[in-house]
Design a protein around this motif. Structure first.
Motif, short mmCIF file in Angstrom:
data_model
loop_
_atom_site.label_atom_id
_atom_site.label_comp_id
_atom_site.label_asym_id
_atom_site.label_seq_id
_atom_site.Cartn_x
_atom_site.Cartn_y
_atom_site.Cartn_z
N UNK A 20 -8.59 1.11 57.50
CA UNK A 20 -7.59 1.98 57.45
C UNK A 20 -7.72 2.36 59.41
N UNK A 21 -7.18 1.85 60.61
CA UNK A 21 -7.71 2.73 61.91
C UNK A 21 -8.74 1.99 62.79
N UNK A 22 -9.84 0.86 62.09
CA UNK A 22 -10.38 0.32 62.53
C UNK A 22 -10.05 -1.15 63.53
N UNK A 23 -10.28 -1.36 64.33
CA UNK A 23 -9.86 -2.69 65.01
C UNK A 23 -11.34 -3.54 64.62
N UNK A 24 -10.93 -4.97 65.97
CA UNK A 24 -11.91 -5.77 65.13
C UNK A 24 -13.31 -6.07 66.61
N UNK A 25 -14.11 -6.35 65.31
CA UNK A 25 -15.82 -5.75 66.01
C UNK A 25 -16.12 -4.55 65.27
N UNK A 26 -15.55 -3.86 64.82
CA UNK A 26 -15.62 -2.67 63.79
C UNK A 26 -16.17 -3.18 62.66
N UNK A 27 -17.61 -1.60 62.18
CA UNK A 27 -18.57 -2.15 60.26
C UNK A 27 -18.05 -0.93 60.32
N UNK A 28 -17.81 -1.10 59.04
CA UNK A 28 -17.52 -0.70 57.60
C UNK A 28 -18.18 -1.09 57.13
N UNK A 29 -18.62 0.37 55.18
CA UNK A 29 -19.57 0.96 55.18
C UNK A 29 -19.00 1.51 53.97
N UNK A 30 -19.36 0.71 52.66
CA UNK A 30 -18.56 0.90 51.68
C UNK A 30 -19.80 1.06 50.21
N UNK A 31 -19.72 2.76 49.14
CA UNK A 31 -20.17 2.45 48.43
C UNK A 31 -19.58 2.04 46.88
N UNK A 32 -20.40 1.11 46.52
CA UNK A 32 -19.72 0.15 45.28
C UNK A 32 -20.78 0.50 43.76
N UNK A 33 -20.26 1.52 42.93
CA UNK A 33 -21.35 1.03 41.77
C UNK A 33 -22.63 1.49 42.78
N UNK A 55 -24.39 0.79 44.91
CA UNK A 55 -24.35 0.04 46.31
C UNK A 55 -23.47 -0.21 47.69
N UNK A 56 -24.44 -0.69 48.85
CA UNK A 56 -23.50 -0.48 50.16
C UNK A 56 -23.35 -1.41 50.08
N UNK A 57 -22.03 -1.97 50.19
CA UNK A 57 -22.13 -3.38 50.70
C UNK A 57 -21.30 -2.90 51.82
N UNK A 58 -21.72 -3.82 53.27
CA UNK A 58 -21.51 -3.32 54.97
C UNK A 58 -20.56 -4.77 55.04
N UNK A 59 -19.31 -4.34 56.14
CA UNK A 59 -18.24 -5.60 56.23
C UNK A 59 -17.79 -5.34 57.71
N UNK A 60 -17.48 -6.42 58.39
CA UNK A 60 -17.84 -6.08 60.05
C UNK A 60 -15.52 -7.17 59.65
N UNK A 61 -15.05 -6.01 60.63
CA UNK A 61 -14.02 -6.88 60.69
C UNK A 61 -13.72 -7.99 61.85
N UNK A 62 -13.18 -8.85 61.55
CA UNK A 62 -13.35 -10.24 61.87
C UNK A 62 -11.94 -10.18 63.10
N UNK A 63 -10.67 -9.98 61.55
CA UNK A 63 -9.94 -10.42 62.54
C UNK A 63 -8.14 -9.39 62.13
#
Length: 155
Positions: free
Chosen positions: A129-142, A144-152
């Protein structure tokens, strides 16, 4: 944590249709239950026992829908700023491994993994929420860190 009250117009319509269908199904089950009850000894009547259980499940869902629907806030307009991620957005992300995935941020009553619908209350949606194209998002699941990059982003 209480679930968010937001829902898309499509999701609200689906819940209303479900409520109507449950009432119709309930009428049929009550008729079958009455017929089964008329057959005599209810303690050994499998049809009667099954219909009672089915009626309880239908009634439970009807009660839930009747309580939930008035509390929901239908979001039926795209935001003014379509460059940022808000409720009801379709978001294409790329994982660190290079996999692309598309998600739609919806209310908790609309979650459907097969359609890519994720709850606004989920860890990924909250971070997006609030992010834009090109932003990186890091979440922790179980753990482990997971990294996502917003493409569209689209609405």
């Amino acid at each position: 944590m209480a679930s968010s009250p937001y829902i898309t117009a499509e999701g609200y319509a689906e819940l209303n249709q479900e409520l109507t269908a449950r009432w119709a199904r309930r009428r049929d089950v009550v008729k079958a239950l009455s017929a089964a009850a008329a057959e005599g000894d209810r303690s050994e009547n499998a049809e009667y026992i099954y219909r009672k259980k089915e009626l309880r499940e239908i009634d439970r869902r009807i009660r839930y829908l009747q309580k939930r629907l008035p509390d929901l806030k239908v979001v039926d307009q795209a935001p003014d700023n379509k460059d940022h991620i808000f409720f009801a957005a379709w978001v294409t992300v790329e994982t660190e491994e290079g996999d692309e995935k598309e998600y739609r941020i919806v209310g908790p009553d609309e979650i459907d993994a097969s359609k890519g619908y994720i709850s606004i209350d989920s860890p990924l949606a909250r971070k997006l929420l609030g992010k834009t194209i090109g932003d990186e998002v890091v979440i922790e699941v179980a753990g482990q860190k997971k990294v996502y990059f917003v493409l569209a982003i689209r609405y």
